[in-house]
Write a protein that holds these residues in place. Structure first.
Motif, PDB file in Angstrom:
ATOM      1  N   VAL A   1      65.636  17.458  70.284  1.00 50.95           N
ATOM      2  CA  VAL A   1      64.733  18.290  71.074  1.00 50.95           C
ATOM      3  C   VAL A   1      63.302  17.975  70.629  1.00 50.95           C
ATOM      4  N   PRO A   2      62.289  18.339  71.446  1.00 49.51           N
ATOM      5  CA  PRO A   2      60.901  17.995  71.103  1.00 49.51           C
ATOM      6  C   PRO A   2      60.477  18.423  69.707  1.00 49.51           C
ATOM      7  N   THR A   3      60.942  19.570  69.236  1.00 47.82           N
ATOM      8  CA  THR A   3      60.566  20.024  67.889  1.00 47.82           C
ATOM      9  C   THR A   3      61.002  19.023  66.829  1.00 47.82           C
ATOM     10  N   MET A   4      62.172  18.432  66.977  1.00 44.29           N
ATOM     11  CA  MET A   4      62.653  17.431  66.020  1.00 44.29           C
ATOM     12  C   MET A   4      61.736  16.213  66.011  1.00 44.29           C
ATOM     13  N   TYR A   5      61.349  15.774  67.209  1.00 52.01           N
ATOM     14  CA  TYR A   5      60.444  14.623  67.292  1.00 52.01           C
ATOM     15  C   TYR A   5      59.093  14.950  66.650  1.00 52.01           C
ATOM     16  N   ASN A   6      58.670  16.184  66.786  1.00 49.89           N
ATOM     17  CA  ASN A   6      57.411  16.599  66.177  1.00 49.89           C
ATOM     18  C   ASN A   6      57.503  16.525  64.655  1.00 49.89           C
ATOM     19  N   PHE A   7      58.619  17.013  64.093  1.00 47.86           N
ATOM     20  CA  PHE A   7      58.818  16.934  62.641  1.00 47.86           C
ATOM     21  C   PHE A   7      58.846  15.480  62.166  1.00 47.86           C
ATOM     22  N   LEU A   8      59.524  14.613  62.919  1.00 48.48           N
ATOM     23  CA  LEU A   8      59.580  13.194  62.548  1.00 48.48           C
ATOM     24  C   LEU A   8      58.203  12.561  62.603  1.00 48.48           C
ATOM     25  N   LEU A   9      57.438  12.892  63.639  1.00 50.09           N
ATOM     26  CA  LEU A   9      56.098  12.325  63.788  1.00 50.09           C
ATOM     27  C   LEU A   9      55.166  12.815  62.689  1.00 50.09           C
ATOM     28  N   GLN A  10      55.289  14.083  62.305  1.00 50.35           N
ATOM     29  CA  GLN A  10      54.385  14.663  61.306  1.00 50.35           C
ATOM     30  C   GLN A  10      54.764  14.282  59.874  1.00 50.35           C
TER      31      GLN A  10
ATOM     32  N   GLY B   1      65.683  16.281  75.205  1.00 42.64           N
ATOM     33  CA  GLY B   1      66.068  17.293  76.182  1.00 42.64           C
ATOM     34  C   GLY B   1      66.002  18.655  75.530  1.00 42.64           C
ATOM     35  N   GLY B   2      66.524  19.673  76.205  1.00 44.38           N
ATOM     36  CA  GLY B   2      66.539  21.016  75.651  1.00 44.38           C
ATOM     37  C   GLY B   2      65.288  21.816  75.936  1.00 44.38           C
ATOM     38  N   ALA B   3      64.167  21.129  76.089  1.00 46.62           N
ATOM     39  CA  ALA B   3      62.875  21.749  76.408  1.00 46.62           C
ATOM     40  C   ALA B   3      61.954  20.625  76.852  1.00 46.62           C
ATOM     41  N   SER B   4      60.902  20.978  77.570  1.00 44.77           N
ATOM     42  CA  SER B   4      59.952  19.955  78.027  1.00 44.77           C
ATOM     43  C   SER B   4      59.213  19.360  76.839  1.00 44.77           C
TER      44      SER B   4
ATOM     45  N   THR C   1      68.537  25.211  68.169  1.00 46.19           N
ATOM     46  CA  THR C   1      68.332  23.851  68.659  1.00 46.19           C
ATOM     47  C   THR C   1      66.894  23.390  68.483  1.00 46.19           C
ATOM     48  N   GLY C   2      66.016  24.293  68.005  1.00 45.39           N
ATOM     49  CA  GLY C   2      64.610  23.930  67.814  1.00 45.39           C
ATOM     50  C   GLY C   2      63.736  24.273  68.997  1.00 45.39           C
ATOM     51  N   LYS C   3      64.294  24.973  69.983  1.00 48.17           N
ATOM     52  CA  LYS C   3      63.516  25.346  71.159  1.00 48.17           C
ATOM     53  C   LYS C   3      62.635  26.548  70.830  1.00 48.17           C
ATOM     54  N   ILE C   4      61.346  26.458  71.197  1.00 46.87           N
ATOM     55  CA  ILE C   4      60.413  27.544  70.927  1.00 46.87           C
ATOM     56  C   ILE C   4      60.783  28.761  71.767  1.00 46.87           C
ATOM     57  N   LEU C   5      60.814  29.929  71.115  1.00 40.56           N
ATOM     58  CA  LEU C   5      61.240  31.165  71.773  1.00 40.56           C
ATOM     59  C   LEU C   5      60.028  31.959  72.257  1.00 40.56           C
TER      60      LEU C   5
END
Length: 518
Positions: A268-277, A295-298, A503-507
């Motif tokens: 999910v995007p949050t995971m990619y953000n952690f990897l990038l940071q 997927g999972g969120a935009s 799943t790391g999706k922002i609530l």
């Protein structure tokens, strides 16, 4: 054909190669098939018959794969449940879903002891043994009220028959009931048939060209539909290897990809953000990946471009929902990928954008995304009215606002229920979020509508920044350069982190509740 029979076919073609790698231990396709047969036969001996409901309250382990396919092979319907749900949430699903057996970790046995008096239909609790190093202080199970219900997963495997055949499965039989997150009320159980799940797994695998040479990082939660199809079923259907990760961490993913030369990562995007940071990461860390799936969120366009630029691997963003098994769109691998888009129809699935009357809207106009195909659920369990409202004239109404461009690519604008009305003007949270994600100091952002006495609603923004000196005034000035006046946030609040689900999706709902409580 269904997931169970296709897996048996894959075993004949790739039996000796690893199906699973978990914490350094490999399980071949032959070994996996044997364990599945044994578990299925033991479930049958316990009295689980075709159509009975079996819940999986497990994290990412081989137990999950064996339990899932074993239950399906026995003809049961599987209900995956997030193991960190509260006792009340778990009890609701078990009761609403008429569950007869639960497969869970031994660490959670005390939870089921507490719930025993409110679970009248649960006759068996199958306990999966965790390594001694992970166990808390032991419990004398003979003193528990559920002692007669407790069964050992390991013992069931020992007693089971490797020759188990199982009942005949019809394609319209319900294979899995996935309970939605329940953001608008009590969770609803989406009934996914064998045809739904098999067709979506095969079509997704073929669309993304997942094959027997792929090594797939399976770090998304297995109880979530995104992982179930994209990072579990689809790879197993085509003979790939699953690298099962019990808990996501950026460092752990980088190490695993390098060690096993993984080729596919789904997150999910949050995971990619952690990897990038992650400060110590470089292009070398992910050089074996041929494909990343989101997927999972935009995914914010700034995050997508930043990740691809740093690691030189393409992210294919897609779209799905539990009620569609879940995949309906992906950015294609053989044509240009469009950042910000969820891509085009996967094979056998049709998406379109409609107005309130169900009429298709012109290109680039916003409407509701609706879906049709062999992946669309049978309906909600014991909820005929909800089913009739969601599936109309054969089309699944997603509740997501979207548009389609002249090349057939779809774009999610926002959730229908998240639309903000400022003085009668539509403000889509994602549009504001995209602007803020482009700011070099912004790590995460969430935008929502809050009550306003003058305009009905106002735009409220929550930001996680890597620069402690960044101010609200700085970001408001930044927004003025790219947004119309009515879209500019009325206030910006800085947080250490944003609330997320498993799943790391922002609530957004949790943030809105926080605002309303003040």
């Amino acid at each position: 054909m269904n997931l169970s029979s296709r897996l048996s076919q894959t075993v004949q073609e790739h039996g000796k190669k690893p199906a699973i790698v978990f914490e350094g231990k490999e399980t071949s396709y032959y070994e996996l098939e044997g364990a599945i047969n044994k578990f299925a036969s033991s479930l049958t001996e316990l009295g689980i018959t075709k159509g009975d409901h079996v819940a999986l309250v497990l994290g990412n382990t081989p137990y999950y794969v064996i339990s899932l396919y074993g239950a399906l092979r026995a003809g049961a319907t599987v209900i995956p449940i997030n193991p960190i749900y509260t006792p009340d949430e778990i009890a609701y699903i078990l009761n609403n879903g008429d569950v007869k057996a639960v497969i869970t970790l031994d660490l959670l046995v005390p939870l089921f002891e507490k719930l025993n008096h409110v679970l009248p239909t649960v006759g068996h609790i199958i306990s999966c043994e965790t390594p001694p190093s992970d166990q808390k202080q032991g419990v004398d199970v003979t003193q528990l009220s559920i002692y007669t219900k407790l069964k050992s997963f390991t013992r069931l495997l020992e007693l089971g028959s490797v020759e188990f055949g199982g009942p005949h499965l019809q394609e319209d039989d319900v294979a899995v009931i996935l309970y939605t997150s329940g953001t608008t009320g009590k969770p609803k159980g989406a009934m996914l048939t064998h045809k739904n799940l098999y067709s979506n797994a095969i079509d997704t695998a073929n669309y993304l060209k997942i094959n027997n040479e792929d090594i797939v990082v399976t770090t998304l939660p297995m109880f979530h539909v995104f992982c179930l199809t994209v990072a579990l079923n689809a790879p197993l259907m085509n003979g790939a290897t699953l690298l099962i990760v019990p808990r996501f961490s950026a460092e752990g993913i980088f190490n695993l990809v390098k060690q096993y030369e993984a080729t596919v990562f789904a997150g999910v995007p949050t995971m990619y953000n952690f990897l990038l940071q992650y400060e110590n990461a470089s292009i070398e860390d992910l050089k074996t990946l041929r494909l990343c799936i989101s997927g999972g969120a935009s995914m914010p366009v700034a995050l997508l471009k930043g990740f691809e630029q740093k690691f030189k691997v393409m992210i294919s963003e897609g779209y799905g929902l539990s009620e569609a098994s879940p995949v309906t769109c992906f950015n294609p691998l053989d044509r240009p990928r469009k950042p910000g888009s969820i891509g085009t129809n996967i094979v056998n699935v049709e998406n379109k954008v409609v107005n309130e009357l169900g009429e298709e809207v012109p290109t680039n106009q916003v409407g509701e995304l609706v879906v049709k195909g062999p992946n669309v659920m049978k309906g909600y369990y014991n909820m005929p009215e909800e089913t009739a409202h969601t599936i109309r004239n054969g089309w699944l109404h997603t509740g997501d606002l979207a548009k389609q461009d002249e090349d057939g690519y779809f774009y999610i604008v926002d959730r229908k229920k998240d639309l903000i009305l400022v003085g009668g003007y539509n403000v889509y949270p994602r549009e504001v979020e995209e602007v803020l994600y482009n700011h070099e100091d912004v790590v995460e952002v969430a935008v929502l509508g809050v009550p306003d006495p003058n305009f009905g609603e106002a735009v409220k923004c929550f930001v996680v920044s890597k620069n402690k000196d960044l101010t609200e005034a700085d970001l408001l000035h930044y927004c003025k350069e790219s947004l119309a006046k009515y879209k500019i946030p009325s206030s910006i609040e800085f947080l250490e982190e944003l609330p997320k689900n498993t799943t790391g999706k922002i609530l957004r709902r949790a943030l809105k509740d926080q605002v309303l409580q003040k």
